[in-house]
Design a protein around this motif. Structure first.
Motif, PDB file in Angstrom:
ATOM      1  N   HIS A  74      56.107 -48.531  -1.906  1.00  0.00           N
ATOM      2  CA  HIS A  74      55.071 -49.129  -1.062  1.00  0.00           C
ATOM      3  C   HIS A  74      54.301 -48.082  -0.266  1.00  0.00           C
ATOM      4  O   HIS A  74      53.521 -48.434   0.618  1.00  0.00           O
ATOM      5  CB  HIS A  74      55.692 -50.162  -0.127  1.00  0.00           C
ATOM      6  N   LYS A  75      54.544 -46.806  -0.566  1.00  0.00           N
ATOM      7  CA  LYS A  75      53.820 -45.732   0.113  1.00  0.00           C
ATOM      8  C   LYS A  75      53.168 -44.822  -0.927  1.00  0.00           C
ATOM      9  O   LYS A  75      53.642 -44.686  -2.042  1.00  0.00           O
ATOM     10  CB  LYS A  75      54.770 -44.906   0.984  1.00  0.00           C
ATOM     11  N   GLU A  76      52.070 -44.198  -0.503  1.00  0.00           N
ATOM     12  CA  GLU A  76      51.461 -43.200  -1.367  1.00  0.00           C
ATOM     13  C   GLU A  76      52.247 -41.891  -1.265  1.00  0.00           C
ATOM     14  O   GLU A  76      52.926 -41.637  -0.267  1.00  0.00           O
ATOM     15  CB  GLU A  76      50.001 -42.962  -0.975  1.00  0.00           C
ATOM     16  N   CYS A  77      52.139 -41.086  -2.306  1.00  0.00           N
ATOM     17  CA  CYS A  77      52.867 -39.824  -2.346  1.00  0.00           C
ATOM     18  C   CYS A  77      52.088 -38.851  -3.232  1.00  0.00           C
ATOM     19  O   CYS A  77      51.325 -39.281  -4.102  1.00  0.00           O
ATOM     20  CB  CYS A  77      54.275 -40.045  -2.895  1.00  0.00           C
ATOM     21  N   ALA A  78      52.263 -37.546  -3.008  1.00  0.00           N
ATOM     22  CA  ALA A  78      51.533 -36.550  -3.780  1.00  0.00           C
ATOM     23  C   ALA A  78      52.475 -35.472  -4.305  1.00  0.00           C
ATOM     24  O   ALA A  78      53.433 -35.077  -3.627  1.00  0.00           O
ATOM     25  CB  ALA A  78      50.435 -35.913  -2.939  1.00  0.00           C
ATOM     26  N   VAL A  79      52.212 -35.005  -5.528  1.00  0.00           N
ATOM     27  CA  VAL A  79      52.933 -33.876  -6.117  1.00  0.00           C
ATOM     28  C   VAL A  79      51.912 -32.990  -6.824  1.00  0.00           C
ATOM     29  O   VAL A  79      50.775 -33.405  -7.078  1.00  0.00           O
ATOM     30  CB  VAL A  79      54.028 -34.322  -7.109  1.00  0.00           C
ATOM     31  N   GLN A  80      52.329 -31.775  -7.151  1.00  0.00           N
ATOM     32  CA  GLN A  80      51.467 -30.855  -7.884  1.00  0.00           C
ATOM     33  C   GLN A  80      52.242 -30.227  -9.044  1.00  0.00           C
ATOM     34  O   GLN A  80      53.461 -30.058  -8.954  1.00  0.00           O
ATOM     35  CB  GLN A  80      50.951 -29.740  -6.960  1.00  0.00           C
ATOM     36  N   ILE A  81      51.512 -29.893 -10.111  1.00  0.00           N
ATOM     37  CA  ILE A  81      52.115 -29.209 -11.254  1.00  0.00           C
ATOM     38  C   ILE A  81      51.500 -27.819 -11.364  1.00  0.00           C
ATOM     39  O   ILE A  81      50.271 -27.679 -11.454  1.00  0.00           O
ATOM     40  CB  ILE A  81      51.904 -29.994 -12.558  1.00  0.00           C
ATOM     41  N   PHE A  82      52.353 -26.803 -11.327  1.00  0.00           N
ATOM     42  CA  PHE A  82      51.934 -25.411 -11.451  1.00  0.00           C
ATOM     43  C   PHE A  82      52.383 -24.857 -12.799  1.00  0.00           C
ATOM     44  O   PHE A  82      53.302 -25.394 -13.434  1.00  0.00           O
ATOM     45  CB  PHE A  82      52.535 -24.553 -10.340  1.00  0.00           C
ATOM     46  N   TYR A  83      51.747 -23.769 -13.212  1.00  0.00           N
ATOM     47  CA  TYR A  83      52.155 -23.050 -14.415  1.00  0.00           C
ATOM     48  C   TYR A  83      52.397 -21.593 -14.048  1.00  0.00           C
ATOM     49  O   TYR A  83      51.568 -20.966 -13.380  1.00  0.00           O
ATOM     50  CB  TYR A  83      51.084 -23.150 -15.496  1.00  0.00           C
ATOM     51  N   SER A  84      53.544 -21.073 -14.486  1.00  0.00           N
ATOM     52  CA  SER A  84      53.892 -19.684 -14.197  1.00  0.00           C
ATOM     53  C   SER A  84      53.544 -18.804 -15.399  1.00  0.00           C
ATOM     54  O   SER A  84      54.125 -18.964 -16.474  1.00  0.00           O
ATOM     55  CB  SER A  84      55.385 -19.556 -13.887  1.00  0.00           C
ATOM     56  N   PRO A  85      52.615 -17.850 -15.248  1.00  0.00           N
ATOM     57  CA  PRO A  85      52.280 -16.943 -16.351  1.00  0.00           C
ATOM     58  C   PRO A  85      53.458 -16.043 -16.742  1.00  0.00           C
ATOM     59  O   PRO A  85      53.549 -15.617 -17.886  1.00  0.00           O
ATOM     60  CB  PRO A  85      51.122 -16.105 -15.789  1.00  0.00           C
ATOM     61  N   ASP A  86      54.348 -15.780 -15.784  1.00  0.00           N
ATOM     62  CA  ASP A  86      55.488 -14.902 -16.060  1.00  0.00           C
ATOM     63  C   ASP A  86      56.519 -15.586 -16.952  1.00  0.00           C
ATOM     64  O   ASP A  86      56.963 -15.037 -17.969  1.00  0.00           O
ATOM     65  CB  ASP A  86      56.136 -14.450 -14.747  1.00  0.00           C
ATOM     66  N   THR A  87      56.921 -16.800 -16.558  1.00  0.00           N
ATOM     67  CA  THR A  87      57.956 -17.519 -17.317  1.00  0.00           C
ATOM     68  C   THR A  87      57.371 -18.397 -18.411  1.00  0.00           C
ATOM     69  O   THR A  87      58.087 -18.907 -19.262  1.00  0.00           O
ATOM     70  CB  THR A  87      58.787 -18.404 -16.375  1.00  0.00           C
ATOM     71  N   LYS A  88      56.030 -18.613 -18.334  1.00  0.00           N
ATOM     72  CA  LYS A  88      55.331 -19.505 -19.277  1.00  0.00           C
ATOM     73  C   LYS A  88      55.944 -20.909 -19.248  1.00  0.00           C
ATOM     74  O   LYS A  88      56.122 -21.556 -20.277  1.00  0.00           O
ATOM     75  CB  LYS A  88      55.344 -18.930 -20.697  1.00  0.00           C
TER      76      LYS A  88
ATOM     77  N   GLU B 199      58.474 -37.831 -16.014  1.00  0.00           N
ATOM     78  CA  GLU B 199      59.605 -38.698 -15.678  1.00  0.00           C
ATOM     79  C   GLU B 199      60.104 -38.427 -14.253  1.00  0.00           C
ATOM     80  O   GLU B 199      60.408 -39.350 -13.493  1.00  0.00           O
ATOM     81  CB  GLU B 199      60.737 -38.488 -16.683  1.00  0.00           C
ATOM     82  N   LYS B 200      60.183 -37.139 -13.896  1.00  0.00           N
ATOM     83  CA  LYS B 200      60.611 -36.783 -12.541  1.00  0.00           C
ATOM     84  C   LYS B 200      59.622 -37.287 -11.495  1.00  0.00           C
ATOM     85  O   LYS B 200      60.012 -37.758 -10.423  1.00  0.00           O
ATOM     86  CB  LYS B 200      60.759 -35.263 -12.428  1.00  0.00           C
ATOM     87  N   ILE B 201      58.344 -37.186 -11.809  1.00  0.00           N
ATOM     88  CA  ILE B 201      57.305 -37.649 -10.878  1.00  0.00           C
ATOM     89  C   ILE B 201      57.411 -39.151 -10.660  1.00  0.00           C
ATOM     90  O   ILE B 201      57.321 -39.641  -9.530  1.00  0.00           O
ATOM     91  CB  ILE B 201      55.913 -37.264 -11.420  1.00  0.00           C
ATOM     92  N   ILE B 202      57.634 -39.889 -11.749  1.00  0.00           N
ATOM     93  CA  ILE B 202      57.792 -41.344 -11.637  1.00  0.00           C
ATOM     94  C   ILE B 202      58.983 -41.682 -10.738  1.00  0.00           C
ATOM     95  O   ILE B 202      58.915 -42.589  -9.898  1.00  0.00           O
ATOM     96  CB  ILE B 202      57.975 -41.982 -13.033  1.00  0.00           C
ATOM     97  N   GLU B 203      60.080 -40.968 -10.898  1.00  0.00           N
ATOM     98  CA  GLU B 203      61.263 -41.200 -10.066  1.00  0.00           C
ATOM     99  C   GLU B 203      60.955 -40.960  -8.593  1.00  0.00           C
ATOM    100  O   GLU B 203      61.393 -41.729  -7.726  1.00  0.00           O
ATOM    101  CB  GLU B 203      62.396 -40.274 -10.508  1.00  0.00           C
ATOM    102  N   ILE B 204      60.186 -39.915  -8.300  1.00  0.00           N
ATOM    103  CA  ILE B 204      59.815 -39.612  -6.913  1.00  0.00           C
ATOM    104  C   ILE B 204      58.965 -40.727  -6.333  1.00  0.00           C
ATOM    105  O   ILE B 204      59.198 -41.197  -5.213  1.00  0.00           O
ATOM    106  CB  ILE B 204      59.067 -38.265  -6.849  1.00  0.00           C
ATOM    107  N   PHE B 205      57.978 -41.181  -7.103  1.00  0.00           N
ATOM    108  CA  PHE B 205      57.078 -42.232  -6.616  1.00  0.00           C
ATOM    109  C   PHE B 205      57.786 -43.580  -6.495  1.00  0.00           C
ATOM    110  O   PHE B 205      57.483 -44.372  -5.591  1.00  0.00           O
ATOM    111  CB  PHE B 205      55.879 -42.367  -7.563  1.00  0.00           C
ATOM    112  N   GLU B 206      58.731 -43.856  -7.399  1.00  0.00           N
ATOM    113  CA  GLU B 206      59.454 -45.133  -7.356  1.00  0.00           C
ATOM    114  C   GLU B 206      60.418 -45.209  -6.173  1.00  0.00           C
ATOM    115  O   GLU B 206      60.812 -46.295  -5.761  1.00  0.00           O
ATOM    116  CB  GLU B 206      60.223 -45.338  -8.660  1.00  0.00           C
ATOM    117  N   ALA B 207      60.804 -44.045  -5.622  1.00  0.00           N
ATOM    118  CA  ALA B 207      61.730 -44.033  -4.479  1.00  0.00           C
ATOM    119  C   ALA B 207      61.124 -44.723  -3.270  1.00  0.00           C
ATOM    120  O   ALA B 207      61.843 -45.347  -2.475  1.00  0.00           O
ATOM    121  CB  ALA B 207      62.110 -42.593  -4.139  1.00  0.00           C
ATOM    122  N   GLU B 208      59.807 -44.617  -3.101  1.00  0.00           N
ATOM    123  CA  GLU B 208      59.097 -45.310  -2.013  1.00  0.00           C
ATOM    124  C   GLU B 208      57.883 -46.003  -2.608  1.00  0.00           C
ATOM    125  O   GLU B 208      56.749 -45.538  -2.459  1.00  0.00           O
ATOM    126  CB  GLU B 208      58.691 -44.324  -0.920  1.00  0.00           C
TER     127      GLU B 208
END
Length: 506
Positions: free
Chosen positions: A393-407, A382-391
């Motif tokens: 007409h432009k391409e945009c990139a995000v990444q999803i990480f996983y933290s082994p410490d906090t899981k 949902e957050k990613i969609i909000e970021i992409f919908e902000a612009e």
């Protein structure tokens, strides 16, 4: 660099190279057909389940694929807005189905997308099944729509719907759910609408009992409808009916195995009964492995590969077998393996802290993926969609990480340079050392979601990839895949994200 212009072969270097090529004479060009342009000899017969039609043209001997698609759309209006693949079926047609001469027999594989939000439907609509049209003025739920449909066509029980917003069409479709290895009591009904056939004991003279497997049943059904050579089935116990699902041959593992089934290893044979799986009539390979592990603890999830044979038995293979090659990774949780299975096929398997990627190298198969941790929370999408919908007409990139410490999963927006048709972002190497990069996601702005040729060249890592398109429209589109060193496998939304909330994405 996700340059969409690369898809259309508009790179400057290619333009220059074209200019340098010597020009061919006009005489040589005339009368020649491009090797890439596929032709279909007339008359052409379409056999795709309930979509059946014979095409002829007094003025032409053959059609291009573009012309064929135009004609298909003229006969079946819904095909004008659907994505589908055309396939030529070899073999002779049943004269009881088509008595006219046919030069080309084709079928189509339609890419349906399940409608999950009734709010998206603008009434009135039409339920369309080829020539069958059912008007619908209003409905409060999918269940209400299904009730209307199955009151006339009960074989569509538990169907899904694809929605064409512009035309206001609801297209019912079924998903294969029949467990692998299941046997069916006779008589059994196969088909749907006007394609139904009933098979009795006398049609299976080679069988010793009064039951038949999917393969037995499929062989008879093919005599009437050859396009179902690789079909799966949706089974309805009420009425003992098998609904055939048009599909291309797949190397994917079966989702469910019919019980009882035999597990065979070098030193033992174990019968798995429904009572071993809480009374269920079918089970996944992982559920069966857990039963095996209770008796033989060495067959743990980390060490065991469960392989299903079409003769209806399972072979558990310990990964520490000498047939395999194992390379220890420096990072904890990572493991690289090249091994040969019992059929002589070479496999590559990459175990990461978040999931397992595997591919059959001998068969040149697609990458298969299995999570080792919980799926990605829907709120991140949902957050990613909000970021992409902000612009949009432009391409945009995000990444999803996983933290082994906090899981926990974390969303990261990398430093990037964006335009309407491309995005270039910079990798955060420190973050990738501290945490686990699970997924790269980029938008296509106003363009549809697809993986371009440039994407294929860029995405060589062992992780998940996603592209979201049509950001300027109410309903966005998406594609997801697992990547292993440039070998990809298509994934669905619910395989990666937890199902929560609602999104305008299809």
């Amino acid at each position: 660099m996700n340059d969409l212009l690369g898809l259309f072969d508009l790179l400057e270097e290619e333009e220059k190279s074209e200019k340098k090529k010597p020009k061919k004479s006009a005489n040589k060009k005339q009368g020649k057909t491009s090797k890439k342009e596929k032709k279909y000899a007339l008359p052409i017969y379409l056999g795709a389940g309930h979509l059946r039609y014979l095409f002829s043209d007094e003025n032409e001997k053959e059609w291009s694929e573009d012309m064929l698609r135009i004609k298909l759309g003229e006969v079946f209006g819904e095909l004008q807005s659907l994505s589908y693949e055309i396939d030529v079926i070899e073999g002779e047609l049943n004269q009881d189905i088509v008595s006219e001469e046919v030069n080309t027999f084709i079928t189509i594989y339609i890419n349906y997308t399940e409608l999950t939000e009734i709010e998206k439907v603008q009434f009135p609509v039409e339920i369309r099944l080829g020539e069958i049209v059912i008007p619908l003025n209003n409905a409060e739920s999918f269940e209400e729509i299904q009730e209307i449909l199955i009151s006339e066509y009960p074989e569509y029980k538990d169907c899904k719907f694809h929605y064409l917003e512009k035309e206001r069409y609801l297209l019912p479709f079924m998903k294969a759910n029949a467990p692998q290895g299941k046997v069916y009591s006779l008589p059994v009904t196969v088909g749907y609408l006007n394609l139904k056939e009933t098979y009795t004991e006398d049609m299976f003279a080679e069988l010793e009992d009064t039951s038949a497997t999917e393969d037995n049943i499929r062989k008879i059904f093919l005599k009437s409808y050859p396009e179902y050579k690789d079909c799966g089935f949706a089974y309805q116990e009420e009425g003992n009916l098998l609904f055939p699902i048009l599909s291309k041959k797949s190397s994917e593992k079966p989702n469910k195995i019919s019980l009882p089934v035999v597990v065979r290893a070098g030193g033992f044979k174990l019968n798995i009964e429904p009572s071993d799986i809480k009374g269920h009539s079918s089970a996944t390979l992982e559920e069966i492995r857990k039963v095996l592990e209770e008796i033989y603890p060495e067959y743990s999830k980390e060490r065991t590969e469960m392989i299903y044979d079409e003769k209806h038995f399972i072979i558990p293979v310990l990964k520490s077998s000498r047939k395999g090659v194992e390379i220890q990774a420096i990072k904890p949780g990572w493991k690289h393996e090249i091994y040969t299975d019992q059929y002589g096929d070479r496999w590559r398997k990459e175990t990461t802290p978040f999931g397992i990627f595997s591919v059959n190298l001998s068969q040149k198969g697609s990458t298969q993926f299995e999570f080792l941790i919980p799926k990605i929370p829907y709120c991140l999408l949902e957050k990613i969609i909000e970021i992409f919908e902000a612009e949009p007409h432009k391409e945009c990139a995000v990444q999803i990480f996983y933290s082994p410490d906090t899981k926990q999963y974390e969303l990261h927006i990398p430093e990037q340079y964006v335009t309407a048709a491309s995005v270039m972002f910079y990798r955060n190497t420190e973050k990738e050392l501290e945490k686990i990069l699970v997924m790269d996601i980029h938008s296509h702005g106003q363009y549809p979601a697809f993986f371009s040729r440039i994407d294929d060249g860029d995405e060589k890592g062992i992780r998940l990839y996603m592209v979201i398109g049509n950001m300027d429209q109410k309903n966005h589109t998406y594609k997801i895949r697992a990547g292993l060193a440039g070998i990809f496998g298509v994934l669905e939304m619910d395989e990666i994200f937890e199902k929560e909330g609602k999104l305008c994405i299809k």
